[in-house]
Enzyme design. Structure first.
Site, PDB file in Angstrom:
ATOM      1  N   TYR A 278       0.879  -1.162   0.000  1.00  0.00           N
ATOM      2  CA  TYR A 278       0.000   0.000   0.000  1.00  0.00           C
ATOM      3  C   TYR A 278       0.922   1.218   0.000  1.00  0.00           C
ATOM      4  O   TYR A 278       1.687   1.425   0.937  1.00  0.00           O
ATOM      5  CB  TYR A 278      -0.898   0.012   1.235  1.00  0.00           C
ATOM      6  CG  TYR A 278      -2.053  -0.944   1.131  1.00  0.00           C
ATOM      7  CD1 TYR A 278      -1.876  -2.300   1.385  1.00  0.00           C
ATOM      8  CD2 TYR A 278      -3.322  -0.501   0.767  1.00  0.00           C
ATOM      9  CE1 TYR A 278      -2.940  -3.189   1.278  1.00  0.00           C
ATOM     10  CE2 TYR A 278      -4.386  -1.387   0.668  1.00  0.00           C
ATOM     11  CZ  TYR A 278      -4.188  -2.722   0.921  1.00  0.00           C
ATOM     12  OH  TYR A 278      -5.232  -3.599   0.807  1.00  0.00           O
TER      13      TYR A 278
ATOM     14  N   HIS B  68      -2.718   0.527  -4.045  1.00  0.00           N
ATOM     15  CA  HIS B  68      -2.445  -0.858  -3.660  1.00  0.00           C
ATOM     16  C   HIS B  68      -1.818  -1.565  -4.860  1.00  0.00           C
ATOM     17  O   HIS B  68      -2.461  -1.763  -5.882  1.00  0.00           O
ATOM     18  CB  HIS B  68      -3.750  -1.555  -3.241  1.00  0.00           C
ATOM     19  CG  HIS B  68      -3.598  -3.023  -3.009  1.00  0.00           C
ATOM     20  ND1 HIS B  68      -4.670  -3.875  -2.933  1.00  0.00           N
ATOM     21  CD2 HIS B  68      -2.496  -3.791  -2.834  1.00  0.00           C
ATOM     22  CE1 HIS B  68      -4.238  -5.118  -2.730  1.00  0.00           C
ATOM     23  NE2 HIS B  68      -2.931  -5.091  -2.679  1.00  0.00           N
TER      24      HIS B  68
ATOM     25  N   HIS C  39     -13.886  -6.264   7.319  1.00  0.00           N
ATOM     26  CA  HIS C  39     -12.500  -6.717   7.396  1.00  0.00           C
ATOM     27  C   HIS C  39     -12.401  -8.138   6.841  1.00  0.00           C
ATOM     28  O   HIS C  39     -13.228  -8.541   6.029  1.00  0.00           O
ATOM     29  CB  HIS C  39     -11.975  -6.565   8.822  1.00  0.00           C
ATOM     30  CG  HIS C  39     -11.730  -5.116   9.177  1.00  0.00           C
ATOM     31  ND1 HIS C  39     -11.450  -4.669  10.434  1.00  0.00           N
ATOM     32  CD2 HIS C  39     -11.752  -4.000   8.388  1.00  0.00           C
ATOM     33  CE1 HIS C  39     -11.290  -3.357  10.422  1.00  0.00           C
ATOM     34  NE2 HIS C  39     -11.471  -2.922   9.196  1.00  0.00           N
TER      35      HIS C  39
ATOM     36  N   MET D 289     -15.865  -5.311  10.865  1.00  0.00           N
ATOM     37  CA  MET D 289     -16.761  -4.192  10.603  1.00  0.00           C
ATOM     38  C   MET D 289     -17.873  -4.681   9.682  1.00  0.00           C
ATOM     39  O   MET D 289     -17.730  -5.701   9.016  1.00  0.00           O
ATOM     40  CB  MET D 289     -16.003  -3.057   9.910  1.00  0.00           C
ATOM     41  CG  MET D 289     -14.974  -2.376  10.789  1.00  0.00           C
ATOM     42  SD  MET D 289     -14.396  -0.875   9.982  1.00  0.00           S
ATOM     43  CE  MET D 289     -13.412  -0.167  11.317  1.00  0.00           C
TER      44      MET D 289
ATOM     45  N   HIS E  81     -18.020  -2.444   3.042  1.00  0.00           N
ATOM     46  CA  HIS E  81     -16.758  -2.571   3.774  1.00  0.00           C
ATOM     47  C   HIS E  81     -16.872  -3.549   4.940  1.00  0.00           C
ATOM     48  O   HIS E  81     -17.754  -3.418   5.799  1.00  0.00           O
ATOM     49  CB  HIS E  81     -16.346  -1.198   4.305  1.00  0.00           C
ATOM     50  CG  HIS E  81     -15.073  -1.229   5.104  1.00  0.00           C
ATOM     51  ND1 HIS E  81     -13.844  -1.490   4.522  1.00  0.00           N
ATOM     52  CD2 HIS E  81     -14.840  -1.075   6.423  1.00  0.00           C
ATOM     53  CE1 HIS E  81     -12.909  -1.468   5.464  1.00  0.00           C
ATOM     54  NE2 HIS E  81     -13.489  -1.227   6.632  1.00  0.00           N
TER      55      HIS E  81
ATOM     56  N   HIS F 214      -3.829  -2.482  -8.267  1.00  0.00           N
ATOM     57  CA  HIS F 214      -5.044  -3.192  -7.888  1.00  0.00           C
ATOM     58  C   HIS F 214      -6.168  -2.245  -7.493  1.00  0.00           C
ATOM     59  O   HIS F 214      -7.291  -2.385  -7.930  1.00  0.00           O
ATOM     60  CB  HIS F 214      -4.747  -4.159  -6.739  1.00  0.00           C
ATOM     61  CG  HIS F 214      -5.911  -4.996  -6.356  1.00  0.00           C
ATOM     62  ND1 HIS F 214      -6.837  -4.602  -5.427  1.00  0.00           N
ATOM     63  CD2 HIS F 214      -6.310  -6.203  -6.802  1.00  0.00           C
ATOM     64  CE1 HIS F 214      -7.755  -5.544  -5.308  1.00  0.00           C
ATOM     65  NE2 HIS F 214      -7.460  -6.520  -6.128  1.00  0.00           N
ATOM     66  N   HIS F 215      -5.887  -1.291  -6.620  1.00  0.00           N
ATOM     67  CA  HIS F 215      -6.867  -0.254  -6.365  1.00  0.00           C
ATOM     68  C   HIS F 215      -6.212   1.021  -5.844  1.00  0.00           C
ATOM     69  O   HIS F 215      -5.066   0.998  -5.390  1.00  0.00           O
ATOM     70  CB  HIS F 215      -8.012  -0.747  -5.457  1.00  0.00           C
ATOM     71  CG  HIS F 215      -7.677  -0.865  -3.998  1.00  0.00           C
ATOM     72  ND1 HIS F 215      -7.670  -2.057  -3.328  1.00  0.00           N
ATOM     73  CD2 HIS F 215      -7.345   0.078  -3.070  1.00  0.00           C
ATOM     74  CE1 HIS F 215      -7.348  -1.852  -2.068  1.00  0.00           C
ATOM     75  NE2 HIS F 215      -7.148  -0.574  -1.875  1.00  0.00           N
TER      76      HIS F 215
END
Lengths: 621, 621
Positions: B234, B337, B418, B491, B416, B266-267
Site C-alpha cells: 500500500y 495498492h 474486514h 466491521m 466494507h 489493484h486499487h
C-alpha cells in the site's frame, strides 16, 4: 412390476396451444361415447386386476379411485370411476387436503365438448391450466356403472405447481362441477362441493409371504352395530379367546368391511388386554360411553390395525405375533372408527378384522418397540409455530445394552402424534452418520394412523442410534403445547414392528429437567423480571407463563438441540434397563441424510402442452 | 442495449453426443486458422467498441478479458484474448475464486483438433463437460496479437453446475493447459497453472451525465514510484490543493494507470485530511513504513476510489462532491495498492486518479453516510462459523429526525468489512416492509472494495429503515471475532453516496450492552460454572472465554435477533442527534424481500449438447 400402459399415447391427444381451436376441430364429432384406446393396455394385461388398490373418495360413493404403481417408471396409474357425471369433476392432491394450492386433474365440459387437463389451484382456490401437462389421459370409457377415466402421472414432475407424490400419507381431494363452463379458469374451488380422503398411495410392492399349511382364521367383529347418526364414533367391543387357547402366531390379518359401508368404516384396531386382570367385562358400545367398563382402558397392546385404503398386513416369513397361551390375556378389544359426515342413520355394521394364525410357531416372535419422545411435559411446543420440530432419541448406549448381537429387523411402523402433528420421521444413524430412513411421512395426519409395512426391512445393530422427529403446527394454540397423554398435549412416537422380539419395549428420551429449569430462569432474567416462573410451579404452568417472543422461542429450540437428555431405555413402560440414563449426551451426528430431490423424468418435454379433448356425450356441433 | 450477436449461431456447431466422433469428422480439415463467422456480428456493430469493459486476468498479461452486457437478453458477451496459446485455456467463475466447484469454459486440443466446451469442476478440481452447454462460442480468430475467442453466456442458466452471474463481485478464474489432452475429463485444475481475478461483471448501464463547460481536471499521482518487489504494497502519497483553492464540486473521476502496469495496480483511493491540522507533512512511501508521519492517519475522508476493472465514476447531474474552500483541509492522501504476485522488481509507476471538477457548483452537495454496525466489540462472530450474519440498523426514528422531508437519493455505495466478510447487503424497509435492495454483494471480498454506482438510484424518506447485513466466515479462527477497528476485528459498513447532503454522517447500531451482559451470565449458568466470565473482564475477554457449543452459538444469534439496540444517529462520528438512542427496539419487519430466482431462458433447450469443434492450428489428421 406393472408394465402395461408403459409407453402408450392417447390416440387423440392434441398438443394444441388453444383449447377453443381444438374444441372446434372435434366439436363436429357426434358420438354417444368415444373410447380412447390404448394399444399397450390391451396387449399384456396382468393376471390379477390391473388396479390392486381401491378407495371410495366421497361418502356418497360417487367417486371411486383405483390405482396401481410402477416403481420402475416412478409412475402411478389411476382409474377414476365417476358414477354420476354432471358437468365434470376435479381430482388431485394437496399438502394437507385443502382445495387451495392443490395439484388437480380436471374433467370439464363446455357447450362444445369435454376436456381433460392437468391444472392447479392457487392460494385463493382459483383453478389454472398447468403449462406442463403431467397427468396423461390413457382412456375414457362410459359404461353402465359410470365414466371410467384412466390416466397416469409420474411421482415427481419438476413442475413447481405439482404435488410430489412421496411415501406416506397423501391427501386426495375432489370436487364436482354442476354446470358446463366457459373455461377452466372460471373454476374457483371455494364454490364447489368438494372433499378430501387420506390414503397411502405408494403402497410397498412386497411379495406376499406363503402362509403355513395349518393357517386358521378368527374374525374379530362387533356384531350388528347400529352406526350412530353422528360424524365421529369410536366403537368399542370386547371379545375373548377360547378358554385354554394356546400360544399361536398371527401371520397375517385383513379387514372385513360390511358391504355398503366402505366409506363409513375409517379405521379399526384390535388390542389385547393386560394380563393382570383375570377377566374383562364384555361390552359393545361407543368408547366414550359412561357405561364403558374402566378395565377396557387396560386393553392397549396392539395386535392389528387397519385404516381406509390399506390391504392385508403380512408378517415376514420368519416371524409372527404371539397371542394366546399362558402369561397373556384372553381378552381382546376391537375399536372401530366410524366416519359419518353425512350423518346417515339406521345403518348397521359388522366390520372387523380377520386374523390368520398358526399353531406351528415361526422361528421368531415379532415385537413392538416405542421410539420417540417420553410422555413428559418437559418437551413442549410454543404456540403460533407453523413447523416446530421435537426430536426423541434411542441412543447407542441403549441399543448396545438391549439388542442382540445379530441385531433386529424392523418391517413395519406406525407413527403417532396428537392433534398438532404434521410430519414424522425416524432415521437410523451408525457411527455418527445417518444411514437410512426407517419411516417418513411428510404429510402425516393424526387422523390417519396406519401400521405400514416398510418397503425395505431396516436392520438395527447394537450401538446404532434411532432418531425420531415430529413437526408440529400450533398456529391455533394460544399457550404452549406440552408433552403428555391428554389429547391437547402432544406425543412423538413411532411404534416399530420388528423381530426377533427383545426385552426392549421403549427407547425414548426427553430433555434433562435440570436444563429446562435453567431455561425458565433465563427467560425470567431476559424479560425484565416481569414474568413469575415460580420455582414451585409445575412445568406446564411454567411453560404457560413464558412470553413467546423470538428470543424465548429460539433459545428453547437451541436448548432442545443442545441439552443432555433423560433416556427411557425400558423393559416395560416402567422398568428401566440397568445403568445411568439421566443427563446423557445427545447423540452426535456428523453426517445427515439429505431429502431426496426428485429426478425429473426425461419424457417430461413430450407431454402435451394443452388439455386433451374428448367426447363422452352427445355433441352439439 | 447492445444487440449485436443476438441470435447468432456458430456455423460449425456440432450437437454431437460424442466428441471423438465429431473430432474425426473434422480432423481432416487442415487450416492454419479458421474463422467462425457470425453474420449478425458484422451487420450492426455499435459505434463505440463492442466491448466497453476490459481486465487483464493473469499478472503476465497472457489472458485479457473484454466484455459487454445485454441487460435485455440477460446475457454477457465475452471476448477472451489468449496471447500465447499452448494446448488450451480454462476460463470461468466460482464462488470465491477457487478452481474447485468452478463454472468453466475450456478451449482444449487433442491430436485431432481443438474444442470449445462448457464445463465445470467438481469439489476435487476434476473437470467435466457440462450436459447443458450454456457458454456459446460465436467466433474464434487467430491474429498476430493472439487468439480471440468470442462467446456469450446468460446471467443464469438453471444448470446446477453453473455459476449465477449476479450484481456485485465476480471471482473470475483461469488456467493454462500445457499439453494436448486425451479428453476433457483428464483435466484436474490442481495440476494446472491457475489464478483468479475479481471484477464487477454486471456494470450498470447508466447514461453518462454531461460535464459542465468549465470542467477542469487535476491529477493526483504519486510520481515515479519504484514498485517494491513484494506481493502486497500500500503506497501512501501526500499532496495538497493550491493555496486559496476555493470550494469546487468533483463531478467525475477516472483512473490513470501507467501503461504496462495494468495488472499490478489493484486499487487506488484519494482521501482528504482532517481540517483540524494546519499542515500535513509531505510523504511518498509504503503506508506501513516507520517513516510515515502519524498525521496521515487523519486523512480518511474519501474523495475518490477506484479498483481494477472499474471505469470512470460520475456524479449525478444534480450533485457534486465538495472539496476546497474554507473549513476543509488542503491536504490529500493518495493510496495505491500494488498487487505484485510475481514479485517483479525495478518497475516504475505513476498511477493515480484524475479528478474532474467545476467551480460552477451544482444544485446539491453530495454526501457520504455510514450505515451498518457501530465499531464495538459487543457485536461478535463465534469462531468456526461458515456463514454468521450480523445486522446493523438505521432506524425510522433516526431517519425521521435527520433526513429532509423530500428525502435523500443514494446513487453509489461502497461496502466494507474486514477479513472474514463474505457477503454484504443493505435493504430499505418502509412501514415494516422491505421494499428495495440498496446494494448487495453475494460474493463480497474484503480485497475488492469499490465505490459502485447503483443501477437504480434509491430514494430514502424520513421514517424509512435501512438494514445492513454482513455474512462472515470464521472457519480459520479459534476465538470469537469482535467488532472494532483492528484488522483482525470486524466491521459491517456500507458507505452510501447520496444527495442532498445532510448532517447525518453515521446511522449505525449495536446490541444493547446490558443484554449482552445477560447473555454472558446465561452462558455461565448453562455451562456448569466451569467458565469464569468475570464481571470485571472486558467484552472481548468475555467473548474469548465463551465455550462455543451449539447452544451458546444459537443463543447469541437469538440475542442479536431480539435484544434492543443502541443507535448511533450522529452528525459526525462523535456527535449524536438529540434524543434517546439507548435500548431502542429492533425495527419490526413483517415482510421480507425474497432472493430473486433466476428465470430460465426459453432458448435453453436449443443450446448444443456437446462441445463445439474448431480448428485453430495445423491439424495432424
Amino acid at each position: 412390476m406393472a408394465r402395461w400402459g408403459g409407453r402408450a399415447r392417447p390416440a387423440m391427444q392434441v398438443p394444441s396451444p388453444s383449447v377453443r381451436e381444438a374444441a372446434s376441430m372435434y366439436g363436429t364429432a357426434v358420438a354417444v361415447f368415444l373410447v380412447i384406446l390404448v394399444a399397450a393396455l390391451q396387449g399384456s394385461a396382468p393376471a390379477e386386476s390391473p388396479f390392486p388398490f381401491h378407495i371410495p373418495l366421497d361418502p356418497e360413493g360417487t367417486l371411486e379411485l383405483s390405482w396401481n404403481i410402477s416403481y420402475a417408471q416412478e409412475t402411478i396409474y389411476f382409474q377414476l370411476l365417476v358414477r354420476e357425471l354432471k358437468a365434470g369433476v376435479l381430482f388431485g392432491m394437496s399438502d394437507r387436503g385443502e382445495l387451495e394450492n392443490a395439484d388437480l386433474v380436471v374433467l370439464w365440459t363446455d357447450r362444445d365438448g369435454a376436456y381433460f387437463g392437468d391444472a392447479w389451484s392457487d392460494q385463493k382456490g382459483q383453478v389454472h391450466l398447468d403449462s406442463q401437462q403431467d397427468y396423461q389421459l390413457l382412456r375414457a370409457q362410459r359404461t353402465p356403472e359410470g365414466l371410467y377415466l384412466l390416466f397416469k402421472r409420474p411421482f415427481g414432475t419438476c413442475d413447481p405447481n405439482d404435488y410430489l407424490i412421496e411415501d406416506g400419507t397423501v391427501h386426495l381431494v375432489y370436487g364436482f362441477l354442476e354446470e358446463p363452463l366457459r373455461s377452466l379458469e372460471s373454476i374457483n374451488t371455494s364454490g364447489l362441493h368438494t372433499g378430501l380422503q387420506r390414503v397411502q398411495l405408494l403402497k410397498p410392492s412386497i411379495p406376499k409371504p406363503a402362509l403355513p399349511a395349518d393357517t386358521r382364521t378368527m374374525e374379530i367383529r362387533a356384531p350388528d352395530v347400529l352406526i350412530p347418526g353422528q360424524q365421529t364414533t369410536y366403537w368399542c367391543y370386547v371379545t375373548e379367546l377360547p378358554d385354554g387357547f394356546p400360544r399361536h402366531h398371527i401371520v397375517m390379518y385383513e379387514p372385513i368391511v360390511t358391504e355398503g359401508n366402505e366409506a363409513l368404516v375409517h379405521h379399526m384396531e384390535v388390542f389385547q388386554c393386560a394380563a393382570e386382570f383375570e377377566t374383562i367385562p364384555h361390552f359393545s358400545g361407543p368408547c366414550d360411553s359412561k357405561m364403558k367398563p374402566q378395565r377396557l382402558n387396560f386393553c392397549r397392546h396392539v395386535l392389528a390395525a387397519w385404516a381406509l385404503g390399506a390391504k392385508a398386513f403380512y408378517y415376514p416369513e420368519e416371524a409372527g405375533l404371539a397371542f394366546g397361551g399362558p402369561g397373556s390375556s384372553r381378552f381382546l378389544r376391537l375399536e372401530v372408527h366410524y366416519h359419518n359426515p353425512l350423518v346417515i342413520t339406521g345403518r348397521r355394521d359388522s366390520s372387523g378384522i380377520r386374523l390368520y394364525y398358526t399353531a406351528a410357531l415361526r422361528r421368531f416372535d415379532a415385537g413392538i418397540m416405542e421410539l420417540g419422545l417420553a410422555y413428559t411435559p418437559v418437551m413442549a411446543i410454543p404456540p403460533q409455530e407453523t413447523a416446530f420440530v421435537l426430536t426423541g432419541y434411542c441412543t447407542d448406549k441403549c441399543t448396545q445394552l438391549a439388542l442382540p448381537a445379530s441385531g433386529i429387523h424392523i418391517f413395519a411402523s406406525q407413527l403417532h402424534t396428537h392433534l398438532t402433528g404434521r410430519k414424522v420421521v425416524t432415521v437410523l444413524a451408525r457411527d455418527g452418520r445417518e444411514t437410512e430412513i426407517v419411516n417418513r411421512d411428510n404429510h402425516y395426519s393424526p387422523h390417519f394412523q396406519e401400521i405400514r409395512m416398510l418397503k425395505k426391512v431396516v436392520s438395527v445393530q447394537p450401538g446404532d442410534v434411532l432418531i425420531t422427529s415430529c413437526t408440529y403446527n400450533t398456529e391455533d394454540r394460544r399457550l404452549a403445547t406440552v408433552g403428555g397423554f391428554g389429547i391437547l398435549e402432544e406425543m412423538c412416537v413411532n411404534y416399530v414392528h420388528y423381530y426377533p422380539q427383545t426385552q426392549l419395549e421403549l427407547c425414548k428420551s426427553a430433555v434433562d429437567p435440570g436444563f429446562l429449569h435453567k431455561y425458565f430462569r433465563l427467560v425470567n432474567r431476559f424479560n425484565s423480571e416481569e414474568v413469575c416462573t415460580c420455582p414451585q410451579a409445575s412445568v406446564p404452568e411454567q411453560f404457560a407463563s413464558v412470553p413467546w417472543n423470538s428470543f424465548n422461542r429460539e433459545v428453547l429450540k437451541a436448548l432442545y438441540g443442545f441439552a443432555p437428555i433423560s433416556m427411557h431405555c425400558n423393559r416395560s413402560s416402567a422398568v428401566r434397563f440397568q445403568g445411568e440414563w439421566n443427563r446423557q449426551p445427545l447423540p452426535e451426528i456428523v453426517s445427515r441424510l439429505e431429502e431426496p430431490t426428485p429426478h425429473c423424468p426425461a419424457s417430461q418435454a413430450q407431454s402435451p402442452a394443452g388439455p386433451t379433448v374428448l367426447n363422452i356425450s352427445g355433441g352439439k356441433g
